[in-house]
Every structure is written in C-alpha cells, then in structure tokens.
Write a protein that holds these residues in place. Structure first.
Motif, mmCIF file in Angstrom:
data_model
loop_
_atom_site.group_PDB
_atom_site.id
_atom_site.type_symbol
_atom_site.label_atom_id
_atom_site.label_comp_id
_atom_site.label_asym_id
_atom_site.label_seq_id
_atom_site.Cartn_x
_atom_site.Cartn_y
_atom_site.Cartn_z
ATOM 1 N N TYR A 136 10.841 4.704 -10.139
ATOM 2 C CA TYR A 136 9.898 5.507 -9.377
ATOM 3 C C TYR A 136 10.514 6.842 -8.960
ATOM 4 C CZ TYR A 136 6.791 1.516 -9.317
ATOM 5 O OH TYR A 136 5.968 0.491 -9.707
ATOM 6 N N HIS A 137 11.802 6.833 -8.662
ATOM 7 C CA HIS A 137 12.501 8.075 -8.333
ATOM 8 C C HIS A 137 12.522 9.004 -9.552
ATOM 9 C CE1 HIS A 137 15.280 10.718 -6.278
ATOM 10 N NE2 HIS A 137 16.100 10.651 -7.318
ATOM 11 N N LEU A 138 12.798 8.446 -10.725
ATOM 12 C CA LEU A 138 12.802 9.216 -11.969
ATOM 13 C C LEU A 138 11.415 9.775 -12.268
ATOM 14 C CD1 LEU A 138 14.352 10.127 -14.504
ATOM 15 C CD2 LEU A 138 13.831 7.909 -15.509
ATOM 16 N N LEU A 139 10.377 8.967 -12.074
ATOM 17 C CA LEU A 139 9.006 9.432 -12.300
ATOM 18 C C LEU A 139 8.640 10.579 -11.362
ATOM 19 C CD1 LEU A 139 7.167 6.031 -12.835
ATOM 20 C CD2 LEU A 139 7.509 7.815 -14.537
ATOM 21 N N SER A 140 9.015 10.470 -10.085
ATOM 22 C CA SER A 140 8.701 11.551 -9.140
ATOM 23 C C SER A 140 9.502 12.811 -9.458
ATOM 24 C CB SER A 140 8.931 11.099 -7.704
ATOM 25 O OG SER A 140 10.294 10.891 -7.456
ATOM 26 N N ASP A 141 10.762 12.645 -9.897
ATOM 27 C CA ASP A 141 11.562 13.813 -10.294
ATOM 28 C C ASP A 141 10.927 14.533 -11.483
ATOM 29 O OD1 ASP A 141 13.419 13.385 -8.332
ATOM 30 O OD2 ASP A 141 14.954 12.532 -9.670
ATOM 31 N N ILE A 142 10.460 13.775 -12.462
ATOM 32 C CA ILE A 142 9.844 14.375 -13.648
ATOM 33 C C ILE A 142 8.558 15.095 -13.268
ATOM 34 C CG2 ILE A 142 8.683 13.821 -15.827
ATOM 35 C CD1 ILE A 142 10.812 11.647 -16.229
ATOM 36 N N GLU A 143 7.774 14.484 -12.409
ATOM 37 C CA GLU A 143 6.533 15.117 -11.966
ATOM 38 C C GLU A 143 6.826 16.427 -11.240
ATOM 39 O OE1 GLU A 143 2.726 13.913 -9.219
ATOM 40 O OE2 GLU A 143 3.760 12.331 -10.322
ATOM 41 N N ASN A 144 7.837 16.431 -10.382
ATOM 42 C CA ASN A 144 8.231 17.655 -9.680
ATOM 43 C C ASN A 144 8.734 18.712 -10.650
ATOM 44 O OD1 ASN A 144 7.562 16.715 -7.140
ATOM 45 N ND2 ASN A 144 9.621 15.915 -6.747
ATOM 46 N N GLN A 145 9.510 18.304 -11.660
ATOM 47 C CA GLN A 145 10.029 19.261 -12.631
ATOM 48 C C GLN A 145 8.898 19.889 -13.440
ATOM 49 O OE1 GLN A 145 12.719 16.842 -14.864
ATOM 50 N NE2 GLN A 145 14.101 16.568 -13.134
ATOM 51 N N ILE A 146 7.872 19.100 -13.759
ATOM 52 C CA ILE A 146 6.743 19.626 -14.529
ATOM 53 C C ILE A 146 5.950 20.625 -13.699
ATOM 54 C CG2 ILE A 146 4.519 19.000 -15.548
ATOM 55 C CD1 ILE A 146 5.882 16.467 -16.615
ATOM 56 N N PRO A 164 6.676 13.489 -27.508
ATOM 57 C CA PRO A 164 6.937 12.730 -28.741
ATOM 58 C C PRO A 164 7.182 11.241 -28.492
ATOM 59 C CG PRO A 164 8.321 14.685 -28.673
ATOM 60 C CD PRO A 164 7.625 14.594 -27.360
ATOM 61 N N ALA A 165 7.696 10.905 -27.310
ATOM 62 C CA ALA A 165 7.952 9.502 -26.981
ATOM 63 C C ALA A 165 6.698 8.770 -26.537
ATOM 64 C CB ALA A 165 9.023 9.406 -25.898
ATOM 65 N N GLY A 166 5.597 9.483 -26.349
ATOM 66 C CA GLY A 166 4.361 8.855 -25.899
ATOM 67 C C GLY A 166 4.410 8.425 -24.447
ATOM 68 N N LEU A 167 5.141 9.158 -23.626
ATOM 69 C CA LEU A 167 5.351 8.760 -22.236
ATOM 70 C C LEU A 167 4.542 9.568 -21.226
ATOM 71 C CD1 LEU A 167 9.203 8.224 -22.382
ATOM 72 C CD2 LEU A 167 7.436 6.475 -22.325
ATOM 73 N N LEU A 168 3.747 10.522 -21.679
ATOM 74 C CA LEU A 168 2.974 11.323 -20.723
ATOM 75 C C LEU A 168 1.942 10.484 -19.978
ATOM 76 C CD1 LEU A 168 2.467 14.756 -22.497
ATOM 77 C CD2 LEU A 168 3.949 14.181 -20.586
ATOM 78 N N LYS A 169 1.325 9.506 -20.648
ATOM 79 C CA LYS A 169 0.370 8.639 -19.954
ATOM 80 C C LYS A 169 1.067 7.770 -18.920
ATOM 81 C CE LYS A 169 -3.533 8.117 -22.991
ATOM 82 N NZ LYS A 169 -4.342 7.198 -23.766
ATOM 83 N N ARG A 170 2.305 7.453 -19.154
ATOM 84 C CA ARG A 170 3.082 6.646 -18.193
ATOM 85 C C ARG A 170 3.353 7.451 -16.937
ATOM 86 N NH1 ARG A 170 6.016 3.676 -15.250
ATOM 87 N NH2 ARG A 170 7.893 2.613 -15.883
ATOM 88 N N ILE A 171 3.609 8.745 -17.095
ATOM 89 C CA ILE A 171 3.924 9.594 -15.957
ATOM 90 C C ILE A 171 2.656 10.041 -15.241
ATOM 91 C CG2 ILE A 171 4.992 11.781 -15.289
ATOM 92 C CD1 ILE A 171 6.902 11.270 -17.687
ATOM 93 N N PHE A 172 1.623 10.371 -16.026
ATOM 94 C CA PHE A 172 0.343 10.809 -15.467
ATOM 95 C C PHE A 172 -0.769 9.878 -15.889
ATOM 96 C CE2 PHE A 172 2.751 14.826 -16.069
ATOM 97 C CZ PHE A 172 2.926 15.128 -14.733
ATOM 98 N N PRO A 173 -0.927 8.743 -15.199
ATOM 99 C CA PRO A 173 -1.997 7.817 -15.586
ATOM 100 C C PRO A 173 -3.391 8.384 -15.317
ATOM 101 C CG PRO A 173 -0.712 6.927 -13.752
ATOM 102 C CD PRO A 173 -0.087 8.214 -14.145
ATOM 103 N N GLU A 174 -3.515 9.272 -14.332
ATOM 104 C CA GLU A 174 -4.806 9.901 -14.059
ATOM 105 C C GLU A 174 -4.927 11.145 -14.929
ATOM 106 O OE1 GLU A 174 -2.621 10.373 -11.055
ATOM 107 O OE2 GLU A 174 -2.679 8.221 -10.766
ATOM 108 N N ARG A 175 -6.036 11.313 -15.598
ATOM 109 C CA ARG A 175 -6.213 12.439 -16.499
ATOM 110 C C ARG A 175 -6.301 13.770 -15.759
ATOM 111 N NH1 ARG A 175 -9.897 11.690 -21.622
ATOM 112 N NH2 ARG A 175 -8.331 13.115 -22.402
#
Length: 177
Positions: A136-146, A164-175
C-alpha cells in the motif's frame, strides 16, 4: 524490512492479486518480459551496463545481487555488444530461474509466501502477499509520483514499466483517476 526493494521485485509485487494471490490476469503474460527488462534497467542504473544503439555494453561486474551476477556472467561471455531484443529472447530460457529468484528475494523480505497447490498430478506454487503495508505504501508512492511528477531515475523507470506490465488498473481501479 528496512531493505530497499529492487525494481524487478516491486513490479512482481504489484502484479500479485491482493486478495486471491497469484498474478493478476493483466500482467500474467507480460511478467516474464517485464522481469527481464527491469533487471537490465537495474543493471543500467547501477552502472554495470550501458546501452549503445540498442546494444548492451558490459561495463563492470561489481554487484552483490545474485540475479544481477547471473545476467552479468552471460553478458560478459559475449565479446561484442548484443542487441537488447536478442538478450530478451535468449533469457526466455532462463525465465523460471529469474522468476524464482525474484520470488525468493520477496520471501526473504517477508513480503510474500509461496503456497503449494495441486490439481490431479499438476503441482505449482502460488504467490500470496503476507505483508500488505509495503504494498500500500508503494501504491501511494506511485500515485503521488504520477500526479506530482518525479526527478529520480529509478522512479521514472518504474513508472514507464507500469503500462507494459498491465499494472495501471491495479494502481487506478477507478477509471476517473
């Protein structure tokens, strides 16, 4: 758990389904390529290799990581620089070893555990997240970096590997985001 998590382990950790375990379907097929590519980028960031016109050039073999040593030994065996696409194809034969080493690294940090599964005579191990706080810390860091931007090379490389890893939906589940 104070050890920093390398890029390849971060990407694999983000690819694990948070509730069910195992890799999420969006990143399952791309994960082998993503791990190999992220290892090359780790070597580049550590100044063990450089890229010259899409070719990998060996610089030095100073590293403490077992997986980095594995790749550097293979790179060192070739006298001339080889294209990155050729390396990715050649390392497809080592994909199980690479994935297993990434999994062991995450197990050593006590972030995941490997659960054995069996159906008839088929056996496999499934990754399951056991310590969700760093995820969850990694997810929040990535969201802040974006949203806020970043200057760090490692963070830029991580952000560039998410799609390319298909992980954007994992980070941003809400469209909407």
């Amino acid at each position: 758990m104070n050890q920093p998590i390398p890029l390849s382990q971060k990407l694999y950790l983000l690819g694990i389904h948070p509730e069910k375990g195992g890799l999420i379907s969006a990143s399952y097929s791309a994960m082998n390529y993503i791990l190999i590519g992220s290892l090359f980028l780790e070597l580049f960031l550590n100044k063990n290799i450089s890229f010259d016109q899409k070719k990998v050039v060996f610089l030095n073999d100073r590293t403490s990581d077992e997986l980095h040593r594995f790749l550097l030994e293979k790179i060192k065996q070739k006298p001339d620089p080889v294209k990155i696409s050729s390396w990715i194809q050649k390392l497809q034969f080592s994909q199980k070893h690479i994935r297993r080493e990434v999994q062991h690294g995450l197990e050593d940090k006590r972030l995941i555990e490997m659960e054995p599964h069996q159906f008839l005579f088929f056996r496999w191990n499934k990754s399951k997240i056991i310590n969700t706080a760093p995820v969850y810390h990694l997810l929040s860091d990535i969201e802040n970096q974006i949203f806020k931007g970043t200057e760090s090379d490692e963070e830029i490389v991580l952000l560039s590997m998410l799609k390319p890893a298909g992980l954007l939906k994992r980070i941003f589940p809400e469209r909407e985001k």
